[in-house]
Write a protein that holds these residues in place. Structure first.
Motif, short mmCIF file in Angstrom:
data_model
loop_
_atom_site.label_atom_id
_atom_site.label_comp_id
_atom_site.label_asym_id
_atom_site.label_seq_id
_atom_site.Cartn_x
_atom_site.Cartn_y
_atom_site.Cartn_z
N ASN A 34 48.89 77.53 45.87
CA ASN A 34 49.17 78.89 46.34
C ASN A 34 49.48 78.88 47.84
OD1 ASN A 34 49.38 81.67 46.13
ND2 ASN A 34 47.23 81.99 46.58
N GLN A 35 50.35 77.95 48.25
CA GLN A 35 50.68 77.80 49.67
C GLN A 35 52.19 77.82 49.86
OE1 GLN A 35 48.14 74.62 51.67
NE2 GLN A 35 48.10 73.95 49.52
N THR A 36 52.60 78.08 51.10
CA THR A 36 54.01 77.91 51.44
C THR A 36 54.24 76.42 51.61
OG1 THR A 36 53.69 77.99 53.83
CG2 THR A 36 53.96 80.12 52.69
N PRO A 37 55.48 75.96 51.59
CA PRO A 37 55.72 74.53 51.80
C PRO A 37 55.14 74.02 53.12
CG PRO A 37 57.69 75.57 50.95
CD PRO A 37 56.73 76.67 51.23
N PHE A 38 55.26 74.81 54.18
CA PHE A 38 54.73 74.36 55.47
C PHE A 38 53.21 74.30 55.46
CE2 PHE A 38 53.52 74.57 59.91
CZ PHE A 38 54.32 73.56 60.44
N GLU A 39 52.57 75.25 54.80
CA GLU A 39 51.11 75.22 54.71
C GLU A 39 50.64 73.99 53.93
OE1 GLU A 39 50.37 80.07 54.74
OE2 GLU A 39 50.36 78.97 52.84
N ALA A 40 51.40 73.60 52.92
CA ALA A 40 51.01 72.46 52.08
C ALA A 40 51.28 71.12 52.76
CB ALA A 40 51.75 72.52 50.74
N TRP A 41 52.44 70.97 53.42
CA TRP A 41 52.84 69.66 53.94
C TRP A 41 53.20 69.64 55.42
CZ3 TRP A 41 55.00 71.22 49.10
CH2 TRP A 41 54.40 70.60 48.00
N GLY A 42 53.14 70.76 56.09
CA GLY A 42 53.54 70.82 57.50
C GLY A 42 52.64 70.02 58.42
N LYS B 104 66.50 78.23 52.42
CA LYS B 104 66.07 77.34 53.49
C LYS B 104 65.03 77.98 54.40
CE LYS B 104 70.24 74.56 53.91
NZ LYS B 104 71.40 74.25 54.74
N TRP B 105 65.24 79.23 54.78
CA TRP B 105 64.32 79.86 55.72
C TRP B 105 62.91 79.97 55.16
CZ3 TRP B 105 61.48 84.15 54.67
CH2 TRP B 105 61.94 85.01 53.66
N ARG B 106 62.76 79.93 53.84
CA ARG B 106 61.45 80.04 53.21
C ARG B 106 60.60 78.78 53.42
NH1 ARG B 106 61.88 84.47 49.39
NH2 ARG B 106 64.03 85.22 49.48
N PHE B 107 61.22 77.72 53.92
CA PHE B 107 60.50 76.48 54.21
C PHE B 107 60.00 76.43 55.65
CE2 PHE B 107 62.72 75.48 50.39
CZ PHE B 107 62.01 74.48 49.77
N SER B 108 60.37 77.38 56.48
CA SER B 108 60.02 77.34 57.90
C SER B 108 58.53 77.62 58.11
CB SER B 108 60.87 78.34 58.68
OG SER B 108 60.51 79.66 58.31
N PRO B 109 57.99 77.20 59.25
CA PRO B 109 56.56 77.41 59.53
C PRO B 109 56.14 78.89 59.52
CG PRO B 109 57.48 75.84 61.06
CD PRO B 109 58.63 76.38 60.28
N ASP B 110 57.05 79.77 59.92
CA ASP B 110 56.71 81.20 59.98
C ASP B 110 57.33 81.99 58.82
OD1 ASP B 110 59.31 80.94 60.80
OD2 ASP B 110 59.15 82.40 62.43
N ALA B 111 57.50 81.35 57.69
CA ALA B 111 58.18 81.98 56.56
C ALA B 111 57.46 83.24 56.06
CB ALA B 111 58.35 80.98 55.41
N MET B 112 56.14 83.20 55.98
CA MET B 112 55.41 84.38 55.50
C MET B 112 55.56 85.54 56.47
SD MET B 112 54.15 84.03 52.49
CE MET B 112 53.04 85.40 52.41
#
Length: 181
Positions: A97-105, A126-134
Motif C-alpha cells: 500500500n505504498q507509492t513506488p517512491f515510498e517502497a523503493w526510493g 510517469k509523474w506518479r513515480f515521483s517522490p511527491d506523487a501523492m
C-alpha cells in the motif's frame, strides 16, 4: 472520432489475439494486454517497471503478472487507466500500500533501475513515480473530481449492502447518474 476508431480497432485486435490463444475474451484480459503493450515497443523486451525483469505475453496471460495501481487505490480511490501498470505479482506484493517512491526510493540502486524503466510509459503515468506523487495527486485534483469518485465508490458499497438486506422479492434498483442529471 479518429482516436475512438483507433482505440476500437486495437481492442478488436486484442480480442482476436485472446481468441487465437484460446483465452477467454474479457475486459480484464484485454486490459492486461493493453498495459503489456504500453510497457514498450513490440521489438525488444517489455519490462516490469519496478524490477526491470522482462515480461512476456505468456506471463501476462498465465497470472505471473498483476495489474498494479501505481498510487495505491486505497489511498487515492483512483481506478483510472492512468493509475495502472503491469508488474510481476511478487513485486506488487512487496510494494503493498505504498507509492513506488515510498517502497523503493530509499534504495538508490533500485530507484535508478525504476527511473530507467519509465522511458516507455506515457507522461500521465510517469509523474506518479515521483517522490511527491501523492502531494501532486492531491493538489491536482479539485474537490469536485475527488467528491465524484468518492461518491461513486460509496454508492457501489451502499447498493451492495442494501441488496443483501432486501434479497427477498427482488433486488435494489439503481438509477444511473445520467438519469438524475
Amino acid at each position: 472520432i479518429k482516436r475512438i476508431k483507433e482505440t476500437t480497432d486495437k481492442a478488436i485486435q486484442r480480442s482476436q489475439k485472446l481468441l487465437d490463444l484460446g483465452i477467454k475474451d474479457t475486459g480484464h484480459n484485454r486490459m492486461q494486454l493493453r498495459l503489456y503493450e504500453e510497457l514498450g515497443p513490440a521489438i525488444g523486451p517489455r519490462c516490469c517497471p519496478y524490477t526491470g525483469t522482462p515480461i512476456t505475453a505468456a506471463m501476462v496471460l498465465n497470472d505471473a503478472c498483476d495489474i498494479d495501481h501505481i498510487l495505491p487505490y486505497s489511498r487515492t480511490l483512483d481506478d483510472s487507466f492512468a493509475n495502472k501498470t503491469l508488474c510481476l505479482k511478487e513485486t506488487n506484493r512487496n510494494k503493498g500500500n505504498q507509492t513506488p517512491f515510498e517502497a523503493w526510493g530509499g534504495n538508490p540502486e533500485s530507484w535508478a533501475m525504476i527511473e530507467a524503466n519509465l522511458k516507455n510509459l506515457p507522461d500521465n503515468k510517469k509523474w506518479r513515480f515521483s517522490p511527491d506523487a501523492m502531494k501532486h495527486f492531491e493538489g491536482e485534483k479539485d474537490f469536485l473530481d475527488r467528491a465524484l469518485v468518492d461518491t461513486q465508490y460509496l454508492s457501489r458499497i451502499a447498493r451492495t449492502y442494501l441488496d443483501t438486506l432486501f434479497t427477498e422479492g427482488g433486488h435494489v434498483w439503481v438509477v444511473p447518474g445520467r438519469m438524475t442529471e
